[in-house]
Scaffold this motif. Structure first.
Motif, short mmCIF file in Angstrom:
data_model
loop_
_atom_site.label_atom_id
_atom_site.label_comp_id
_atom_site.label_asym_id
_atom_site.label_seq_id
_atom_site.Cartn_x
_atom_site.Cartn_y
_atom_site.Cartn_z
N ARG A 60 0.84 -1.21 0.00
CA ARG A 60 0.00 0.00 0.00
C ARG A 60 0.87 1.25 0.00
NH1 ARG A 60 -3.40 -3.44 3.09
NH2 ARG A 60 -2.30 -2.93 5.04
N LYS A 61 1.95 1.20 0.73
CA LYS A 61 2.87 2.35 0.78
C LYS A 61 3.52 2.60 -0.58
CE LYS A 61 7.01 3.95 3.26
NZ LYS A 61 7.99 3.60 4.32
N LEU A 62 3.90 1.51 -1.26
CA LEU A 62 4.59 1.63 -2.54
C LEU A 62 3.65 1.98 -3.68
CD1 LEU A 62 7.08 -1.39 -2.33
CD2 LEU A 62 7.51 1.00 -1.76
N SER A 63 2.39 1.60 -3.57
CA SER A 63 1.42 1.87 -4.65
C SER A 63 1.09 3.35 -4.76
CB SER A 63 0.14 1.07 -4.41
OG SER A 63 0.41 -0.32 -4.45
N SER A 64 1.26 4.08 -3.67
CA SER A 64 0.98 5.52 -3.66
C SER A 64 2.14 6.27 -4.30
CB SER A 64 0.76 5.99 -2.23
OG SER A 64 0.59 7.39 -2.18
N ASP A 65 1.83 7.10 -5.30
CA ASP A 65 2.83 7.91 -6.00
C ASP A 65 3.91 7.03 -6.65
OD1 ASP A 65 3.91 10.29 -6.94
OD2 ASP A 65 5.23 10.52 -5.19
N PHE A 66 3.48 5.91 -7.25
CA PHE A 66 4.41 5.02 -7.96
C PHE A 66 4.86 5.70 -9.26
CE2 PHE A 66 5.43 1.70 -11.00
CZ PHE A 66 6.21 0.84 -10.24
N PRO A 67 6.14 5.63 -9.67
CA PRO A 67 7.22 4.83 -9.10
C PRO A 67 8.10 5.57 -8.10
CG PRO A 67 7.91 5.62 -11.23
CD PRO A 67 6.50 6.15 -11.02
N ALA A 68 7.84 6.87 -7.89
CA ALA A 68 8.68 7.64 -6.97
C ALA A 68 8.69 7.02 -5.58
CB ALA A 68 8.21 9.09 -6.91
N SER A 69 7.60 6.33 -5.24
CA SER A 69 7.49 5.72 -3.91
C SER A 69 8.52 4.64 -3.66
CB SER A 69 6.09 5.14 -3.74
OG SER A 69 5.83 4.19 -4.77
N LEU A 70 9.16 4.14 -4.73
CA LEU A 70 10.16 3.07 -4.57
C LEU A 70 11.50 3.59 -4.07
CD1 LEU A 70 9.58 1.13 -7.94
CD2 LEU A 70 8.67 0.54 -5.68
N ASP A 71 11.70 4.88 -4.14
CA ASP A 71 13.01 5.46 -3.81
C ASP A 71 13.43 5.10 -2.39
OD1 ASP A 71 15.21 7.15 -4.67
OD2 ASP A 71 14.53 8.55 -3.11
N ARG A 72 14.59 4.43 -2.31
CA ARG A 72 15.22 4.05 -1.04
C ARG A 72 14.39 3.08 -0.21
NH1 ARG A 72 18.58 9.26 1.39
NH2 ARG A 72 19.83 9.64 -0.49
N VAL B 112 1.04 -11.96 -0.62
CA VAL B 112 1.56 -10.62 -0.91
C VAL B 112 0.59 -9.93 -1.86
CG1 VAL B 112 3.98 -11.23 -0.53
CG2 VAL B 112 2.97 -11.54 -2.81
N GLU B 113 0.84 -8.65 -2.12
CA GLU B 113 -0.02 -7.89 -3.02
C GLU B 113 0.79 -7.32 -4.18
OE1 GLU B 113 -2.24 -4.95 -0.88
OE2 GLU B 113 -3.30 -6.45 0.35
N HIS B 114 0.11 -7.16 -5.29
CA HIS B 114 0.72 -6.62 -6.49
C HIS B 114 0.88 -5.11 -6.34
CE1 HIS B 114 0.34 -5.14 -10.77
NE2 HIS B 114 1.35 -5.98 -10.86
N VAL B 115 2.09 -4.61 -6.60
CA VAL B 115 2.35 -3.18 -6.51
C VAL B 115 2.15 -2.52 -7.87
CG1 VAL B 115 4.08 -1.41 -6.01
CG2 VAL B 115 3.95 -3.47 -4.58
N ALA B 116 2.82 -3.06 -8.89
CA ALA B 116 2.71 -2.50 -10.23
C ALA B 116 3.40 -3.41 -11.22
CB ALA B 116 3.32 -1.10 -10.31
N SER B 117 3.00 -3.31 -12.50
CA SER B 117 3.68 -4.04 -13.57
C SER B 117 4.58 -3.07 -14.31
CB SER B 117 2.66 -4.64 -14.54
OG SER B 117 1.87 -5.61 -13.89
#
Length: 308
Positions: free
Chosen positions: A184-196, A262-267
């Motif tokens: 849920r944290k990573l899905s918000s503002d993807f892909p910038a949310s992946l940083d670090r 687990v849950e799908h974040v993005a393709s």
């Protein structure tokens, strides 16, 4: 039966039957020999070996320590010989097919199953053997005829091309997965949310990892590799426990989510995992190998639907 050095296989067979029957009398009946003849053959065998194979206790024969060692080898030999005899007595069209598959360790196990399982559903029985490892080592074993086919995520190098034939099986985009809270944290503002954010990387030289790292760079994402694991199933277990997010082929999206909770974040459609089957250049008459190479519209349909 012939001799192997000082080992007379007929004597070894007589000994094996005696050990199984528990007495010379019962063994002699089984072998249609007289007890005196069989006892003489056993004595000759023990003389050649230089050790006693049996000791007498309460009118019965018991194996010595040396006898148990010899019996272990003999039992393996003659059980295998009997199994071979049973197979050879079947009509050729009914004999089980042997299929030895090498699977590159960098291939996700669920994908390997989807690519291998069709051989198990042939009308004819198939005895499947799977070996995982490095692609280079697996191709070496393929060339030595220890394997019938190799499933891998890369084509043979140019220097190996003359010895092998490569067959493209499937290609899937890659997706990112994580435990529910992290997903849920990573899905918000993807892909910038992946940083670090903690990333679980394979320590194997998988082509999709290089492509994924290039994609991260193109998106200005600073990758924080929290662990490097050389087993795709173990990476998913780490992901399930919330240690970090990980990548897996979109084609197995449903199975990954269901099996590892687990849950799908993005393709990521720009990053693909392409899989190949490699056979010897001269081909194979093995029907099970042919089944693995057969085009599978259902698999392609599944991949296309998962990427929509």
């Amino acid at each position: 039966m012939s001799e192997m050095g000082n080992l007379n296989l007929r004597h070894l067979y007589y000994f094996w039957v005696i050990a199984r029957e528990g007495s010379i009398v019962r063994a002699a009946e089984s072998l249609e020999l007289t007890p005196q003849t069989l006892s003489g053959q056993l004595a000759t065998f023990e003389s050649v070996l230089g050790n006693a194979l049996f000791r007498r206790a309460n009118r019965s024969l018991q194996l010595t320590d040396f006898g148990r060692t010899v019996f272990g080898y003999a039992d393996d030999m003659f059980q295998t010989a009997q199994a071979l005899t049973d197979v050879l007595q079947q009509p050729p069209e009914n004999r089980p097919l042997s299929l030895s598959v090498g699977i590159a360790a960098s291939i996700h196990k669920l994908i390997a199953y989807h690519l291998t399982a069709p051989a198990l559903f042939l009308a004819r029985e198939v005895r499947l053997s799977c070996r995982t490892g490095d692609t280079t080592e697996l191709l070496k074993r393929l060339g030595q005829r220890e394997l019938d086919i190799v499933l891998t995520d890369r084509e043979p190098a140019s220097g190996e091309a003359s010895h092998f034939r490569s067959h493209r099986l499937a290609s899937s985009s890659m997706s990112l997965f994580a435990a529910p809270d992290l997903a849920r944290k990573l899905s918000s503002d993807f892909p910038a949310s992946l940083d670090r954010q903690p990333f679980l990387a394979t320590s194997l030289d998988a082509p999709y990892i290089s492509a994924l790292m290039n994609w991260f760079s193109s998106q200005n994402i600073r990758v924080k590799v929290i662990a490097e694991v050389d087993d795709s199933a173990l990476i998913k277990v780490f992901g399930r426990e919330g240690v970090g997010y990980f990548a897996a082929p979109t084609a197995i999206h449903d199975e990954v989510c269901r099996q590892y909770q687990v849950e799908h974040v993005a393709s990521i459609h720009e990053v693909r995992d392409t899989l190949y089957a490699v056979t010897r250049a001269r081909g194979s008459h093995n029907a099970a190998v042919a089944e693995l190479l057969r085009e599978r519209p259902e698999l392609n349909d599944k991949i296309e639907k998962s990427e929509q």
